[in-house]
Design a protein around this motif. Structure first.
Motif, short mmCIF file in Angstrom:
data_model
loop_
_atom_site.label_atom_id
_atom_site.label_comp_id
_atom_site.label_asym_id
_atom_site.label_seq_id
_atom_site.Cartn_x
_atom_site.Cartn_y
_atom_site.Cartn_z
N PRO A 4 -5.93 5.83 2.01
CA PRO A 4 -5.84 5.95 0.30
C PRO A 4 -6.07 7.87 0.44
O PRO A 4 -6.25 7.80 1.27
CB PRO A 4 -7.16 5.55 -0.04
CG PRO A 4 -8.10 5.61 1.31
CD PRO A 4 -7.63 5.52 2.15
N PRO A 38 0.55 -1.12 0.08
CA PRO A 38 -0.46 -0.14 0.52
C PRO A 38 1.19 1.12 -0.03
O PRO A 38 2.18 1.55 0.09
CB PRO A 38 -0.77 0.02 1.87
CG PRO A 38 -0.29 -1.13 2.45
CD PRO A 38 0.70 -2.31 1.35
N ASP A 40 -7.38 -0.41 -6.99
CA ASP A 40 -6.56 0.56 -6.82
C ASP A 40 -6.84 1.33 -8.44
O ASP A 40 -7.71 1.21 -9.30
CB ASP A 40 -4.85 0.69 -6.50
CG ASP A 40 -4.73 -0.35 -7.02
OD1 ASP A 40 -4.72 -0.39 -8.29
OD2 ASP A 40 -3.25 -0.16 -6.90
N ASP A 59 -2.64 5.89 -3.10
CA ASP A 59 -3.18 5.37 -3.77
C ASP A 59 -4.56 6.01 -3.43
O ASP A 59 -4.96 6.97 -2.30
CB ASP A 59 -3.63 3.80 -2.89
CG ASP A 59 -1.84 2.95 -3.08
OD1 ASP A 59 -1.29 3.32 -3.95
OD2 ASP A 59 -2.20 1.90 -2.41
N GLN A 93 -5.07 -2.78 4.28
CA GLN A 93 -4.07 -2.44 4.28
C GLN A 93 -3.13 -1.28 5.18
O GLN A 93 -1.92 -0.88 4.79
CB GLN A 93 -4.84 -1.20 3.15
CG GLN A 93 -4.77 -1.48 1.60
CD GLN A 93 -4.51 -2.67 1.32
OE1 GLN A 93 -3.74 -1.98 0.30
NE2 GLN A 93 -5.07 -3.74 0.64
N TRP A 132 -8.19 4.24 -3.95
CA TRP A 132 -9.63 3.32 -3.90
C TRP A 132 -10.72 3.62 -4.90
O TRP A 132 -11.49 4.50 -3.73
CB TRP A 132 -10.19 2.34 -2.38
CG TRP A 132 -8.16 2.06 -1.98
CD1 TRP A 132 -7.44 2.32 -1.97
CD2 TRP A 132 -8.86 2.34 -0.16
NE1 TRP A 132 -6.84 2.02 -1.27
CE2 TRP A 132 -7.10 1.93 0.30
CE3 TRP A 132 -9.96 2.60 1.41
CZ2 TRP A 132 -6.77 1.81 1.43
CZ3 TRP A 132 -9.39 1.83 1.82
CH2 TRP A 132 -7.73 1.34 2.44
#
Length: 233
Positions: free
Chosen positions: A131, A70, A97, A74, A127, A76
């Motif tokens: 994110p 991760p 992702d 990122d 993760q 999602w």
């Protein structure tokens, strides 16, 4: 440390078992077609045996496949798809992702805030970090769940922005037709966990690559698969 896979008390060599499981989860093939392909190579094994191999060894292989680390950058993409199981409607919630890599998926009976919260909670646990952003369709349950689980994460909600998550359902839809549906929630959950792990490994990134880069990616993926199955020469 993950225990090595044991093939004790199995009549067929580990290489044949691993190859049969790879064929079944990697390509849109029925069990009977895998049986026929093995028969062409002089391997006489029933489709029901292949089914049992997939059920036993598929999850074990998937746990050993390399996972994408991760990153705080990122994004999602979350989406849910309706799946009929033994004539009853269920929902497959999935997160991918920005590269289309499947992060997690879970089968649930509802399409509400509780279900969305469960997906987000699982994602945070797996993760290990939040994110940069989540992208969803217009389902209000995502926003309510996000405020409870990750209130500081940016949320973009727009139908057109979520094509990556929606497109991630297409390979499973093809398999669903080949398999003529799923018979149980547990069966669907087990299948998707292995199916997505294999797809994550073998499908190259969405960015354009040369033929050589694609070839090298496949060689590396096959090496990782053999290592996970414990059948390296």
């Amino acid at each position: 440390m993950t225990k090595p896979i044991s093939y004790k008390r199995h009549r067929f060599p580990s290489q044949i078992i691993a190859h049969a499981v790879w064929l079944y989860f990697r390509f849109p093939l029925s069990l009977r077609l895998v049986e026929e392909m093995l028969f062409e190579r002089g391997i006489l094994v029933s489709y029901d045996t292949i089914r049992r191999w997939g059920k036993k060894f598929g999850p074990a292989y998937a746990r050993r496949l390399r996972r994408k680390p991760p990153r705080p950058t990122d994004i999602w993409h979350l989406d849910e798809a309706v799946i009929s199981i033994a004539g009853e409607k269920h929902w497959l919630w999935r997160a991918v992702d920005q590269d289309g890599y499947v992060l997690d998926e879970i089968v649930q009976m509802r399409r509400d805030t509780k279900a969305a919260k469960r997906l987000l909670t699982r994602l945070m646990k797996k993760q290990g970090m939040a994110p940069k952003r989540i992208v969803t369709d217009k389902l209000s349950s995502y926003g309510a769940a996000r405020r409870q689980v990750m209130p500081r994460v940016e949320h973009r909600s727009h139908k057109g922005l979520n094509n990556r998550a929606e497109n991630s359902h297409l390979p499973l839809r093809k398999r669903e037709r080949v398999m003529q549906g799923f018979q149980s929630v547990g069966g669907l959950q087990r299948f998707t966990s292995v199916f997505s792990a294999v797809r994550n490994l073998f499908v190259p990134p969405h960015s354009r690559q040369s033929a050589l880069a694609t070839h090298l990616h496949r060689l590396q993926a096959m090496g990782a698969w053999k290592a996970a199955a414990g059948v390296l020469a």
